[in-house]
Design an enzyme around this catalytic site. Structure first.
Site, PDB file in Angstrom:
ATOM      1  N   GLU A  15      -5.737  -4.387  -2.429  1.00 33.89           N
ATOM      2  CA  GLU A  15      -5.204  -3.238  -3.159  1.00 33.89           C
ATOM      3  C   GLU A  15      -6.251  -2.141  -3.349  1.00 33.89           C
ATOM      4  OE1 GLU A  15      -2.169  -2.420  -4.107  1.00 33.89           O
ATOM      5  OE2 GLU A  15      -1.278  -4.299  -3.429  1.00 33.89           O
ATOM      6  N   CYS A  24      -1.126   6.920  -3.167  1.00 32.86           N
ATOM      7  CA  CYS A  24      -1.323   6.028  -2.036  1.00 32.86           C
ATOM      8  C   CYS A  24      -0.802   6.716  -0.774  1.00 32.86           C
ATOM      9  CB  CYS A  24      -0.617   4.691  -2.281  1.00 32.86           C
ATOM     10  SG  CYS A  24       1.176   4.782  -2.126  1.00 32.86           S
TER      11      CYS A  24
END
Length: 149
Positions: A15, A24
């Protein structure tokens, strides 16, 4: 089942770790170790301990959800771990409608499940669905973990 510390550490590595909110590759506001949701806002910052706490709360919720979705299916620990990692990354809704989950329900040891992990490597970037190298690596590692049981 309880998620192992081994997969928690791997998930944290996959992550990444950011103490300031960012978007993201798919454009979703994210903070800490992949935490998303309405509580994440532009410019938000958190501390390291807050990032760990958010991650653990999120992952524990996903573990309970995956366990509920697979009630009655006899999974090995590493199979469970890998499925929680996948669900954490693609979302529980996407896991629920996946062929991977259907195959796991039929036979958790079915070797075709490996290929099903690799179907979840795309993200929408600037409106276009495309494979991301980081997701290819993660799905390969998750499949390897799943079948290392």
């Amino acid at each position: 089942m309880i998620l192992t510390n081994e997969i928690r550490a791997k998930m944290m590595q996959w992550e990444g770790y950011r103490l300031k909110a960012y978007r993201c590759p798919a454009g979703v506001l994210t903070i800490g170790y992949g935490h998303t949701g309405p509580d994440v806002t532009e410019g938000m910052t958190i501390t390291g301990p807050q990032a760990v706490a958010l991650f653990n709360a999120d992952v524990d919720k996903f573990a309970r959800s995956v366990e509920a979705v697979l009630a009655g299916v006899s999974l090995k620990q590493k199979q469970f771990d890998a499925l929680v990692s996948l669900a954490y990354n693609i979302g529980l809704g996407n896991l629920k409608k996946s062929t991977l989950l259907k195959n796991v329900r039929i036979n958790p040891d079915d070797p075709t499940i490996r290929a099903e992990f690799l179907k979840h490597v795309n993200a929408r970037v600037n409106g276009v669905l495309k494979p991301l190298p980081g997701l290819v690596k993660r799905r390969t590692a998750e499949a390897d973990h799943y079948f290392s049981a």
